[in-house]
Design a protein around this motif. Sequence first.
Motif, mmCIF file in Angstrom:
data_model
loop_
_atom_site.group_PDB
_atom_site.id
_atom_site.type_symbol
_atom_site.label_atom_id
_atom_site.label_comp_id
_atom_site.label_asym_id
_atom_site.label_seq_id
_atom_site.Cartn_x
_atom_site.Cartn_y
_atom_site.Cartn_z
ATOM 1 N N GLU A 5 3.678 -4.414 8.075
ATOM 2 C CA GLU A 5 2.759 -5.363 7.698
ATOM 3 C C GLU A 5 2.011 -4.862 6.643
ATOM 4 O O GLU A 5 1.678 -5.591 5.564
ATOM 5 N N LYS A 6 1.675 -3.523 6.554
ATOM 6 C CA LYS A 6 1.083 -2.944 5.438
ATOM 7 C C LYS A 6 1.880 -3.174 4.267
ATOM 8 O O LYS A 6 1.133 -3.257 3.193
ATOM 9 N N TYR A 12 2.450 -8.054 -1.367
ATOM 10 C CA TYR A 12 1.800 -9.540 -1.809
ATOM 11 C C TYR A 12 0.794 -9.168 -2.765
ATOM 12 O O TYR A 12 0.805 -9.842 -4.043
ATOM 13 N N LEU A 13 -0.327 -8.236 -2.684
ATOM 14 C CA LEU A 13 -1.218 -8.045 -3.588
ATOM 15 C C LEU A 13 -0.762 -7.380 -4.785
ATOM 16 O O LEU A 13 -1.105 -8.017 -5.773
ATOM 17 N N GLU A 14 0.329 -6.446 -4.818
ATOM 18 C CA GLU A 14 0.763 -6.181 -6.236
ATOM 19 C C GLU A 14 1.567 -7.207 -6.957
ATOM 20 O O GLU A 14 1.331 -7.039 -8.172
ATOM 21 N N LYS A 64 -3.430 -1.022 14.940
ATOM 22 C CA LYS A 64 -3.118 -2.416 14.172
ATOM 23 C C LYS A 64 -4.326 -3.437 14.375
ATOM 24 O O LYS A 64 -4.849 -4.024 13.454
ATOM 25 N N GLU A 65 -4.979 -3.876 15.579
ATOM 26 C CA GLU A 65 -5.966 -4.682 15.966
ATOM 27 C C GLU A 65 -7.080 -4.221 15.297
ATOM 28 O O GLU A 65 -7.776 -5.115 14.575
ATOM 29 N N ILE A 118 0.659 -12.642 7.648
ATOM 30 C CA ILE A 118 1.386 -11.473 7.883
ATOM 31 C C ILE A 118 1.267 -10.618 8.893
ATOM 32 O O ILE A 118 1.964 -10.397 9.817
ATOM 33 N N TRP A 119 -0.090 -10.260 9.328
ATOM 34 C CA TRP A 119 -0.476 -9.620 10.411
ATOM 35 C C TRP A 119 -0.132 -10.324 11.797
ATOM 36 O O TRP A 119 0.427 -9.658 12.655
ATOM 37 N N GLU A 120 -0.474 -11.600 11.983
ATOM 38 C CA GLU A 120 -0.060 -12.221 13.126
ATOM 39 C C GLU A 120 1.661 -12.599 13.288
ATOM 40 O O GLU A 120 1.927 -12.399 14.281
ATOM 41 N N GLU A 121 2.078 -12.723 12.276
ATOM 42 C CA GLU A 121 3.626 -12.835 12.279
ATOM 43 C C GLU A 121 4.232 -11.653 12.795
ATOM 44 O O GLU A 121 5.073 -11.706 13.478
ATOM 45 N N GLN A 122 3.905 -10.489 12.093
ATOM 46 C CA GLN A 122 4.331 -9.393 12.682
ATOM 47 C C GLN A 122 4.122 -9.170 14.037
ATOM 48 O O GLN A 122 4.624 -8.297 14.663
ATOM 49 N N TYR A 123 2.838 -9.312 14.426
ATOM 50 C CA TYR A 123 2.204 -9.057 15.611
ATOM 51 C C TYR A 123 2.807 -9.776 16.538
ATOM 52 O O TYR A 123 3.209 -9.203 17.808
#
Length: 126
Positions: A5-6, A12-14, A64-65, A118-123
């Motif tokens: 996720e990181k 994405y930011l880059e 993560k949370e 991204i966070w939820e998908e990976q979660y």
Amino acid sequence: MYNNEKTEFLEYLELSLKSSEEEIKELSGEDRNDEANHVKVKANIFQIFKTVFLGVVNQKALDKEEVKNLFQAKTESIPANWKKSLENARAFKDTEKTMIEEIKLQTLEEIRTTFLRIWEEQYDRD
């Protein structure tokens, strides 16, 4: 851990920063300086939240949370002044300032949405 996720969010930011920088060069080369300045605002927001995200994930003790909650809290607290500035710009009918504040908030919403996706998908995969 949350390395996938990181990595995905930082990529994405880059990419968003790189794309913005290319657009700034293109617009400046076409003497479209007002538009280039608006894209600079957007690039600055990507840079701000890249820095914020790195600050959050580099706190060793967070799971993560906790990273998710802290980053989301930052996406709420940081723009508080932008929202006030937008209200003032609208009240004084300052179209340029209104546009700049709207760009900041729209960019933030894009960042927030992408982060959660991204966070939820990976979660869900964990």
